[in-house]
Motif scaffolding. Structure first.
Motif, PDB file in Angstrom:
ATOM      1  N   VAL A 160      14.707  -3.070 -11.699  1.00  0.00           N
ATOM      2  CA  VAL A 160      15.087  -4.450 -11.987  1.00  0.00           C
ATOM      3  C   VAL A 160      15.962  -5.005 -10.867  1.00  0.00           C
ATOM      4  CG1 VAL A 160      16.436  -5.918 -13.548  1.00  0.00           C
ATOM      5  CG2 VAL A 160      14.839  -4.242 -14.482  1.00  0.00           C
ATOM      6  N   GLU A 161      16.805  -4.138 -10.303  1.00  0.00           N
ATOM      7  CA  GLU A 161      17.705  -4.590  -9.238  1.00  0.00           C
ATOM      8  C   GLU A 161      16.932  -5.118  -8.031  1.00  0.00           C
ATOM      9  OE1 GLU A 161      20.198  -1.299  -8.421  1.00  0.00           O
ATOM     10  OE2 GLU A 161      21.441  -1.554 -10.220  1.00  0.00           O
ATOM     11  N   ILE A 162      15.817  -4.470  -7.673  1.00  0.00           N
ATOM     12  CA  ILE A 162      15.078  -4.961  -6.510  1.00  0.00           C
ATOM     13  C   ILE A 162      14.361  -6.270  -6.858  1.00  0.00           C
ATOM     14  CG2 ILE A 162      14.822  -2.639  -5.597  1.00  0.00           C
ATOM     15  CD1 ILE A 162      11.883  -2.720  -6.390  1.00  0.00           C
ATOM     16  N   GLU A 213       6.770   6.646 -10.004  1.00  0.00           N
ATOM     17  CA  GLU A 213       5.593   5.906 -10.467  1.00  0.00           C
ATOM     18  C   GLU A 213       6.008   4.558 -11.077  1.00  0.00           C
ATOM     19  OE1 GLU A 213       1.821   6.404 -13.559  1.00  0.00           O
ATOM     20  OE2 GLU A 213       3.176   8.090 -13.176  1.00  0.00           O
ATOM     21  N   LEU A 214       7.108   4.564 -11.830  1.00  0.00           N
ATOM     22  CA  LEU A 214       7.606   3.305 -12.395  1.00  0.00           C
ATOM     23  C   LEU A 214       8.031   2.362 -11.275  1.00  0.00           C
ATOM     24  CD1 LEU A 214       8.424   1.584 -14.833  1.00  0.00           C
ATOM     25  CD2 LEU A 214      10.672   2.693 -14.746  1.00  0.00           C
ATOM     26  N   LEU A 215       8.678   2.885 -10.246  1.00  0.00           N
ATOM     27  CA  LEU A 215       9.066   2.055  -9.112  1.00  0.00           C
ATOM     28  C   LEU A 215       7.838   1.479  -8.422  1.00  0.00           C
ATOM     29  CD1 LEU A 215      11.103   0.935  -7.075  1.00  0.00           C
ATOM     30  CD2 LEU A 215      10.986   3.140  -5.868  1.00  0.00           C
ATOM     31  N   PHE A 269      20.162   9.101  -7.612  1.00  0.00           N
ATOM     32  CA  PHE A 269      20.383   9.185  -9.058  1.00  0.00           C
ATOM     33  C   PHE A 269      19.985  10.564  -9.571  1.00  0.00           C
ATOM     34  CE2 PHE A 269      19.103   8.713 -13.465  1.00  0.00           C
ATOM     35  CZ  PHE A 269      20.097   7.910 -14.011  1.00  0.00           C
ATOM     36  N   ILE A 270      18.811  11.037  -9.149  1.00  0.00           N
ATOM     37  CA  ILE A 270      18.336  12.356  -9.598  1.00  0.00           C
ATOM     38  C   ILE A 270      19.238  13.461  -9.051  1.00  0.00           C
ATOM     39  CG2 ILE A 270      16.426  14.001  -9.413  1.00  0.00           C
ATOM     40  CD1 ILE A 270      14.524  11.619  -9.472  1.00  0.00           C
ATOM     41  N   GLY A 301      18.653   4.089 -16.536  1.00  0.00           N
ATOM     42  CA  GLY A 301      19.020   4.019 -15.124  1.00  0.00           C
ATOM     43  C   GLY A 301      17.861   3.728 -14.194  1.00  0.00           C
ATOM     44  N   ILE A 302      16.741   4.420 -14.382  1.00  0.00           N
ATOM     45  CA  ILE A 302      15.598   4.229 -13.477  1.00  0.00           C
ATOM     46  C   ILE A 302      15.023   2.808 -13.586  1.00  0.00           C
ATOM     47  CG2 ILE A 302      13.316   5.059 -12.834  1.00  0.00           C
ATOM     48  CD1 ILE A 302      15.648   6.941 -12.123  1.00  0.00           C
TER      49      ILE A 302
END
Length: 803
Positions: free
Chosen positions: A746-748, A587-589, A642-643, A740-741
């Motif tokens: 942020v990376e994208i 959902e955050l993504l 990651f999960i 991490g999530i």
């Protein structure tokens, strides 16, 4: 300064009556000031007139009313004959070629060379020179250029001097024929400019307009009259234009069409001069009425009065009477012919007097409007520049389209990153007030906090927490019962089935071993009802771990079953991460993805240079969405990886051991301390034989706690131990997730500028050419704005050259 002083001295010699300014009173202009903010002092009328003529040449009169004198009349009014007499140039007449476009006569008096010898081969023009040019008003647009740049496309300026002065009439006719052929019209707005310099010229600029027609000829257009009227209206509606209305003296004044048109725009007749022609054709006995008209006694007053001239009639033209001869004949006519010879004001008669009158009038017109014209040029240019900027870039060929595309691509690459991540604005303004908008970074930070709150409320993070509705194991009257929490007040916990009896003892409402199914049966949510329930200190209540015990039983190995199963621990962690932590992570993504799309969309929509290029803007929007979607899919894989790593529990964090050790002893410690009631200790201390009693009672309490703990089943101990491990490990895993999530998201955002730049770099020239297609009306508007700006810029340049 010396240059202008020399000009003033020359002008003073040429026009001593004009030079009435004191040069010592000139305003000095600071070097940093713009000349157009300080209208210049011009040393003589000719400099003013030359400036206005330049503005007309630059088409400034298309947008600003310039002072001018326009000659209008019916085709048979003697208009062309009048202008020929004033300019001493044979103009197109009915016998040769009817005027079908404006002719601007820019006349300037020169000094004749007394040593000039005709046919001597000397280059000296004896003060005679005339150049015929064309000022295009409605020039067709060829190859997206606003100007024709070759003689093949345009009319090349042509010059005559004393030796071939008679060719001037044919040059004017040639220019008109060229204009009408190019425009494929019977009437054109394009102006034939005739710059004349000769000894017999007056310093004067006149515009000859096509004569008004009441009927059309055999080969003339059905709309000829309407086209001429539309052309005349351009000049009639110019508030600074003096209307020289030419009227035959032998025609009823009240039936004059040109005066009727003039009154529509000049209600107070302040800028209309009726000029009466053909006085020799007045019917015998009607001269008195015409005289009264001339003297302003027969009709409303014209502020600048009437005038009367006698030009060459058709018979004189057929007999080749020259203009000089006609001027002499005119002077004799008014001097000897009744009733004109008896009029006291001789200035009302003759071409020469009309020349002088018009020259003085034009001088007043130009000087009175000079400063306001400069102000209007500056204001209109600024407005045109703003309108042109708002229109944006309108590329019309592949080269311009590629330049625009690359500019937009580079700006996008450099500006979108700071907009998404920096919390600030791009380096280049986008036309919106970014200071008043909520930043995408602020929205993402809020979403990250919501993500953290959701993790904090998940089962792994609250695996040992007690809250209303949770099933707990509570110590009541020395025995453990399983029940559901119905209320909490500070350190006190209230259970659904534990109430207070009339004898102040506490009994369970149901058997402690009975199952807890269904909804709440106890109602302890108000103060009155709450008094019936037994309050239990929270240190005597622990979270029920029966569900963990069930998993341990199902995973118990056949070997010595005294150790908790690591498979059970891993299964619990894996399930809780998948069920409770993966959804909010995705959902955050998704929120980050939507923020990126919105930021990109807002940025593209705010680019002023492509506001009118809807297809290009749509293409950028589409590429942006596709790029974000690709990055989002890659980020989903990263989150799943990651999960997946977290589903295999591992850590070297020493906080896990410290936290686990504390949890292992916490329940027993809290239970002992809670049972050591302060009042009990106080009452025992007051007993005379207190010491043995206190020691014995403390021993009994501690023994009771440990005996009760030892009596628990092995699986119960294992479940509680597993719960402690899950509680401690959950805190470690939470730290990794809440950092991490969001970092994957942020990376994208960080990757987006690079990816969008790569995607746009792959667009081919063919796609650019087909995609960037300005709307036809935008192209027309751009060309018109550019033409307008060019006109005003040239006008301002002309102003600056006057210093």
């Amino acid at each position: 300064v010396h240059h202008h002083q020399a000009q003033e001295e020359e002008t003073t010699r040429d026009h001593p009556h004009d030079h009435h300014h004191d040069t010592s009173t000139k305003t000095e202009i600071a070097e940093h000031d713009d000349p157009i903010d300080h209208p210049p002092y011009l040393g003589g009328y000719e400099h003013y007139r030359s400036f206005i003529d330049q503005l007309s040449q630059y088409n400034v009169d298309e947008y600003i009313d310039l002072p001018m004198i326009a000659v209008m009349g019916d085709t048979s009014s003697g208009k062309s004959s009048l202008l020929s007499m004033i300019s001493q140039v044979e103009l197109p007449s009915k016998a040769t070629l009817t005027t079908r476009c404006p002719i601007m006569l820019q006349m300037r008096k020169s000094h004749q060379n007394p040593y000039y010898q005709e046919n001597s081969g000397d280059d000296d023009d004896d003060g005679y020179q005339a150049t015929v040019k064309v000022i295009w008003k409605d020039k067709p647009v060829t190859n997206n250029s606003r100007f024709w740049r070759s003689d093949e496309d345009g009319f090349a300026p042509r010059t005559v001097n004393r030796s071939n002065w008679g060719d001037l009439t044919q040059l004017i006719a040639d220019a008109q024929a060229f204009i009408l052929a190019k425009q494929e019209k019977d009437v054109a707005r394009d102006v034939i400019q005739v710059e004349m310099r000769c000894p017999h010229c007056e310093d004067l600029t006149l515009i000859d307009l096509p004569g008004m027609v009441r009927s059309r000829g055999k080969d003339e257009s059905d709309t000829l009259g309407e086209e001429i009227q539309a052309l005349l209206n351009d000049y009639l509606h110019n508030s600074r234009c003096v209307i020289l209305a030419v009227l035959p003296s032998n025609v009823d004044f009240h039936n004059s069409q040109i005066l009727a048109e003039a009154r529509k725009v000049d209600h107070e007749t302040k800028r209309t001069i009726p000029v009466l022609t053909k006085p020799d054709l007045i019917d015998y006995g009607a001269e008195g009425n015409v005289k009264e008209l001339l003297l302003g006694q027969k009709t409303q007053t014209f502020e600048m009065g009437f005038h009367m001239v006698k030009g060459r009639g058709q018979d004189a033209l057929n007999r080749n009477v020259t203009i000089a001869e006609a001027l002499d004949q005119e002077e004799v006519f008014f001097r000897l012919t009744e009733p004109w010879s008896r009029v006291d004001d001789k200035a009302l008669f003759g071409t020469q007097n009309l020349r002088t009158k018009l020259g003085e009038l034009q001088m007043r017109l130009i000087r009175s409007s000079f400063e306001s014209i400069i102000a209007e040029i500056k204001s209109e240019r600024e407005a045109a520049l703003q309108a042109r900027a708002k229109l944006g870039v309108v590329p019309t060929d592949l080269g311009q389209k590629i330049v625009l595309f690359r500019t937009i691509k580079d700006d996008y690459y450099h500006n979108i990153g700071p907009l998404m991540l920096g919390g600030g604005s791009s380096s280049k303004g986008s036309g919106t007030d970014v200071a008043t908008q909520r930043k995408p970074s602020a929205d993402f930070l809020l979403a990250s906090k919501e993500f953290m709150v959701e993790l904090d409320g998940s089962r792994l993070s609250t695996i040992a927490d007690i809250s209303v509705g949770t099933t707990v194991v509570a110590l009541v009257n020395g025995q453990e019962i399983k029940d559901r929490v119905c209320n909490m007040r500070g350190d006190q916990v209230y259970l659904e089935r534990v109430v207070s009896s009339s004898r102040n003892t506490f009994i369970p409402m149901l058997d402690p071993t009975s199952s807890l199914s269904g909804g709440f049966r106890g109602k302890c949510d108000d103060e009155a009802t709450l008094l019936k329930y037994k309050s239990i200190h929270k240190n005597l209540v622990r979270r029920d771990s029966a569900w963990i015990q069930k998993i341990i039983e199902d995973r118990r190995p056949y070997k010595l079953p005294v150790f908790a199963s690591t498979d059970a621990f891993e299964e619990i962690v894996s399930r809780l991460l998948a069920e409770d932590w993966r959804p909010p992570s995705m959902e955050l993504l998704e929120k980050a993805s939507k923020l990126m799309k919105k930021t990109a969309s807002d940025y593209v929509a705010s680019i002023p240079s492509i506001e009118s290029l809807s297809e290009f803007r749509g293409f950028l929007q589409l590429i942006s969405v596709e790029t974000v979607d690709k990055l989002t899919e890659e980020a989903k894989d990263k989150i799943d990886d990651f999960i997946k790593r977290e589903q295999t529990p591992y850590t070297q964090d020493e906080d896990l051991i410290r936290s686990l050790n504390k949890l292992r002893t916490k329940r027993l410690k809290d239970e002992i301390l809670t049972m050591m009631d302060v009042e009990m200790v106080t009452s025992l201390w007051e007993d005379s034989d207190s010491s043995p009693t206190i020691a014995r009672r403390l021993h009994e309490m501690v023994t009771e706690v440990f005996d009760r703990n030892n009596a628990r089943e092995l699986d119960d101990h294992m479940a509680e131990e597993m719960q402690h491990i899950l509680n401690a490990y959950g805190k470690i895993a939470r730290k990794r997730f809440i950092d991490g999530i969001p970092m994957i998201c942020v990376e994208i955002m960080q990757e987006f500028p690079k990816r969008i730049n790569e995607a746009l770099s792959e667009v081919t020239d063919d796609v650019i050419d087909s995609m960037i297609v300005p709307q036809p009306e935008k192209i027309r508007a751009m060309l018109e704005y550019d033409r307008k700006i060019d006109a005003f810029s040239n006008g301002i340049a002309a102003i600056r050259t006057m210093y």
